[in-house]
Motif scaffolding. Sequence first.
Motif, PDB file in Angstrom:
ATOM      1  N   HIS A  74      -4.985  -0.791  -6.453  1.00  0.00           N
ATOM      2  CA  HIS A  74      -3.670  -1.546  -6.219  1.00  0.00           C
ATOM      3  C   HIS A  74      -4.296  -3.042  -5.770  1.00  0.00           C
ATOM      4  O   HIS A  74      -5.291  -3.179  -5.129  1.00  0.00           O
ATOM      5  N   GLN A  77       0.809  -1.070   0.065  1.00  0.00           N
ATOM      6  CA  GLN A  77      -0.084  -0.072   0.080  1.00  0.00           C
ATOM      7  C   GLN A  77       0.739   1.204   0.060  1.00  0.00           C
ATOM      8  O   GLN A  77       0.600   2.142  -0.962  1.00  0.00           O
ATOM      9  N   VAL A  78       1.752   1.237   0.707  1.00  0.00           N
ATOM     10  CA  VAL A  78       2.917   2.331   0.986  1.00  0.00           C
ATOM     11  C   VAL A  78       3.416   2.763  -0.577  1.00  0.00           C
ATOM     12  O   VAL A  78       3.478   3.913  -0.920  1.00  0.00           O
ATOM     13  N   GLU A 116       0.724   3.779  -2.940  1.00  0.00           N
ATOM     14  CA  GLU A 116       0.559   5.401  -2.628  1.00  0.00           C
ATOM     15  C   GLU A 116       1.845   6.330  -3.125  1.00  0.00           C
ATOM     16  O   GLU A 116       1.516   7.427  -3.405  1.00  0.00           O
ATOM     17  N   ARG A 117       2.733   6.011  -3.055  1.00  0.00           N
ATOM     18  CA  ARG A 117       4.116   6.667  -3.540  1.00  0.00           C
ATOM     19  C   ARG A 117       4.021   6.771  -4.958  1.00  0.00           C
ATOM     20  O   ARG A 117       4.218   7.935  -5.664  1.00  0.00           O
ATOM     21  N   TRP A 119      -7.092   4.714  -9.043  1.00  0.00           N
ATOM     22  CA  TRP A 119      -5.938   4.104  -8.848  1.00  0.00           C
ATOM     23  C   TRP A 119      -5.770   2.908  -8.116  1.00  0.00           C
ATOM     24  O   TRP A 119      -4.991   2.968  -7.029  1.00  0.00           O
ATOM     25  N   LYS A 162       1.237   6.764  -6.718  1.00  0.00           N
ATOM     26  CA  LYS A 162       0.106   7.709  -7.192  1.00  0.00           C
ATOM     27  C   LYS A 162       0.672   9.333  -6.883  1.00  0.00           C
ATOM     28  O   LYS A 162       0.455  10.015  -7.597  1.00  0.00           O
ATOM     29  N   ALA A 163       1.399   9.375  -5.578  1.00  0.00           N
ATOM     30  CA  ALA A 163       2.013  10.692  -5.399  1.00  0.00           C
ATOM     31  C   ALA A 163       2.927  11.129  -6.341  1.00  0.00           C
ATOM     32  O   ALA A 163       3.035  12.272  -6.679  1.00  0.00           O
ATOM     33  N   VAL A 168      -0.383  -1.304  -9.781  1.00  0.00           N
ATOM     34  CA  VAL A 168      -1.243  -0.319  -9.503  1.00  0.00           C
ATOM     35  C   VAL A 168      -1.941   0.067 -10.925  1.00  0.00           C
ATOM     36  O   VAL A 168      -1.238   0.188 -11.987  1.00  0.00           O
TER      37      VAL A 168
END
Length: 92
Positions: A64, A42-43, A46-47, A62, A49-50, A74
Motif C-alpha cells: 500500500h 495501514q489499518v 489491511e482491512r 499487496w 486485504k482481509a 493498495v
Amino acid sequence: MWKLDHVISLSEVDIEEQRLAAVLASAGYDVGKLSLNPLAQQVLAERAKATVMALGIEPSSWPHFPLGNGGVEVRFQFSREEDQMIAKIALA
C-alpha cells in the motif's frame, strides 16, 4: 500476473483516523502528539486485504502507498485473472 489497484479515499482514512484517536485517547494517550494518518492508512489497507482473503483468494502481493491527498492505494497482485475479478467486485 494480474494487478488490481484499490484506492481508499481520504474521507475513509479520516474516519479511521478519528476512530483510532478516540480509542487511543480513552487509553490515556495524548493523540495530539501522534501521527495517526499513516496508521489509519495501514489499518484500511489491511482491512481491504482481509476482505479479499476472506473470499479464499490469496494475493501474491499487496503493498500500500499513501496518496498525495491523504488517501491510500493498495496494489493487489493475483496469479489468476478470475481472482482479480472476484476481488474487484468484493472491494467495490
